[in-house]
Design an enzyme around this catalytic site. Structure first.
Site, short mmCIF file in Angstrom:
data_model
loop_
_atom_site.label_atom_id
_atom_site.label_comp_id
_atom_site.label_asym_id
_atom_site.label_seq_id
_atom_site.Cartn_x
_atom_site.Cartn_y
_atom_site.Cartn_z
N LYS A 79 -71.17 -96.78 -48.98
CA LYS A 79 -70.90 -97.75 -47.86
C LYS A 79 -71.79 -98.79 -47.85
O LYS A 79 -72.92 -98.52 -47.82
CB LYS A 79 -70.81 -96.96 -46.52
N SER A 154 -65.33 -97.12 -39.08
CA SER A 154 -65.62 -98.27 -39.79
C SER A 154 -65.75 -98.21 -41.26
O SER A 154 -65.84 -98.76 -41.93
CB SER A 154 -67.07 -98.78 -39.11
N SER A 178 -66.71 -92.69 -37.41
CA SER A 178 -66.31 -93.62 -38.56
C SER A 178 -66.47 -92.81 -39.79
O SER A 178 -66.02 -93.71 -40.81
CB SER A 178 -67.86 -94.67 -38.67
N1 GLN Z 1 -65.15 -96.82 -33.80
C1 GLN Z 1 -66.52 -96.75 -32.93
C2 GLN Z 1 -67.01 -97.82 -32.87
O1 GLN Z 1 -66.49 -98.84 -32.90
C3 GLN Z 1 -67.21 -95.66 -34.10
C4 GLN Z 1 -67.86 -96.38 -35.22
C5 GLN Z 1 -68.97 -95.74 -36.04
O2 GLN Z 1 -68.69 -94.53 -36.13
N2 GLN Z 1 -69.59 -96.36 -36.81
O3 GLN Z 1 -68.19 -97.94 -32.07
#
Ligand code: GLN
Length: 480
Positions: A79, A154, A178
């Site tokens: 990532k 994400s 995410s």
């Molecule tokens: N969807 C969550 C957010 O937007 C989690 C994102 C993540 O785990 N990086 O914060």
């Protein structure tokens, strides 16, 4: 070479017995990426030279008949929030355009030391903020299982790359879901290790008390193998744990009979898609058949998890992202006449709308006069949420819940309504706040063929247990 459904074990064995080489395996993946990723958009950058140099090393070891390390020749994607020396690291943001870290993240180093071939950097929501990968400055990622749908976020690129066979496995990060949510949306396995189990050194920080690095894989065994490589103390990360690393792969052989599985009522309320509910019920029934004891439990503060998460995560983000000012990394506005104008213009041009929204929210929550009402209160509720889990884990060994309230949604469907997007995280953020471990495992699909994932959560450092239950779920899927 047929690269569909390759796993760590199949690649490593094929290389060890001379059926293929690490170089051929890497080349086959690059060819597949060149042919198909134009449509999916999972990779932001390829690290060909480094990958092929590593593959050549593995091939030399294999040719000499040396014992091969656990990930020998296994193609893995990273990532784009993790540092790989000399490779672009954008975190999905314009503000980091052109930035190339001069060092490797600990997780990157550990993978390579175990023989992995690192193919490149994967698309994600900007600074890992999002649940659909639509917040990337480099374009959205499409769900390989349904091209009109989001892959989740994400770590959308990380999940899509595994689902599309653009890598055997990938690294993602999970701050509030995410790794797990995109794994569920793309039909792959996603593991959230306990906070402190895997080093964060070299990870571009979003919310430091929540951020975790973990694997996305095609099956549970690969998740266990990767966790074994990634886990362990790192003196470069003060929050990394000194606890010894367990035998995660060995744990998979233990039967699940006798394990107590908790089913928290709060995760089955309004808004849960009927097909996901039915799939979760089928998982519970199959665990019961396998000899597990299924018990209802309560996590009474669950309804506060989303607001608590969005106060703490944005507060930490507003602080972490202050370092992106045009001086030290990436983008810089060259027209500005004064230093403060340069800061302002760089940040205005470099950050996307969601990141700006969070910096504003987080700065507000931390500001004098509001700190007690928001940030301190959220920290107190975080303790209550953690205590809910600790109490539940006195009664049960693991919890089983749906991973997402809905199947993967259409691209563009939720982009106009941030609150709808935040509600996507309803089943994922509580585990994030509590620091416990969890995994998302595929458990079937909807009538229209969209993947469904089930979540298994375990106590702190109980990865062996969640992986063991995950393995049973995966086996149950194979036999149906
Ligand atoms: N969807 C969550 C957010 O937007 C989690 C994102 C993540 O785990 N990086 O914060």
């Amino acid at each position: 070479m047929d690269i569909n459904n390759l796993t760590i074990e199949t690649v490593r064995t094929a290389i060890a017995v001379g059926k293929t080489t690490a170089t051929a395996t890497a080349e086959a993946h690059y060819a597949h990426i060149a042919e198909k990723d134009g449509e999916i958009n999972s990779y932001l950058a390829l690290s060909r030279e480094r990958a092929l140099a590593q593959a050549a090393k593995v091939d030399e070891m294999a040719a000499k008949g040396e014992a091969l390390p656990p990930l020998a020749g296994v193609p893995i994607g990273i990532k784009d929030v993790l540092a790989m020396r000399g490779a672009p690291a954008t975190a999905g943001s314009l503000i980091l355009k052109g930035y190339r870290p001069p060092y490797d993240a600990t997780t990157v180093k550990r993978l390579e030391a175990a023989g992995a071939v690192l193919l490149g950097k994967l698309n994600c929501d900007e600074f890992a903020m999002g649940s659909s990968n639509e917040n990337s400055a480099y374009g959205p990622v499409k769900n390989p299982r349904a091209l009109d749908r989001v892959p989740g976020g994400s770590s959308g690129g990380s999940a899509a790359a595994v689902a599309a066979d653009f890598a055997v496995a990938t690294l993602g990060t999970d701050t509030g879901g995410s790794i797990r949510q995109p794994a569920a949306f793309c039909g792959v396995v996603g593991l959230l290790p306990t906070y402190g189990r895997v080093s964060r050194y070299g990870l571009i920080a979003f919310a430091s008390s929540l951020d975790r690095v973990g694997p996305l894989t095609k099956n549970v065994q690969d998740a266990a193998t990767l966790l074994h490589v990634l886990a362990g103390h790192d003196e470069m990360d003060a929050t990394s744990s000194e606890r010894p690393v367990a035998d995660y792969v060995g744990a998979l052989d233990k039967p699940v009979a006798g394990l107590r599985i908790g089913v928290p009522a709060e995760y089955f309320g309004d808004g849960l898609d009927a097909e996901i509910r039915a799939a979760t019920d089928r998982v519970l029934a199959s665990l019961k058949t396998a000899g597990c004891i299924i018990k209802p439990v309560s996590l009474p503060h669950t309804k506060y998890a989303i607001p608590t998460y969005y106060v703490i995560a944005t507060a930490e983000a507003s602080s972490n992202l202050s370092r992106f000012d045009g001086v030290r990394y990436g983008l810089r506005d060259s027209e500005a006449k004064t230093l403060s104008e340069m800061f302002r213009k760089t940040r205005d041009a470099g950050f996307g709308a969601e990141v700006k929204r969070r910096i504003l929210l987080g700065t507000y929550a931390l500001s004098a006069g509001y700190y007690d009402a928001y940030y301190r209160k959220a920290q107190q509720v975080r303790t209550l949420l953690t205590r809910d889990f600790l109490a539940a884990f006195h009664e049960v060994d693991a919890l089983v819940t749906p991973m997402t309230p809905t199947p993967p949604f259409k691209l563009g469907e939720k982009t106009d309504d941030p609150v709808q997007m935040y509600l996507e995280d309803i089943y994922s953020v509580a585990a994030s706040l509590a620091g416990i471990c969890g995994v998302s495992v595929p458990c079937g699909s909807t009538k229209t063929g969209l993947p469904i994932g089930v979540q298994i959560m375990g106590g702190h450092f109980e990865e062996q247990t969640v992986l063991r239950v995950a393995q049973a779920v995966e086996m149950g899927q194979r036999s149906t």
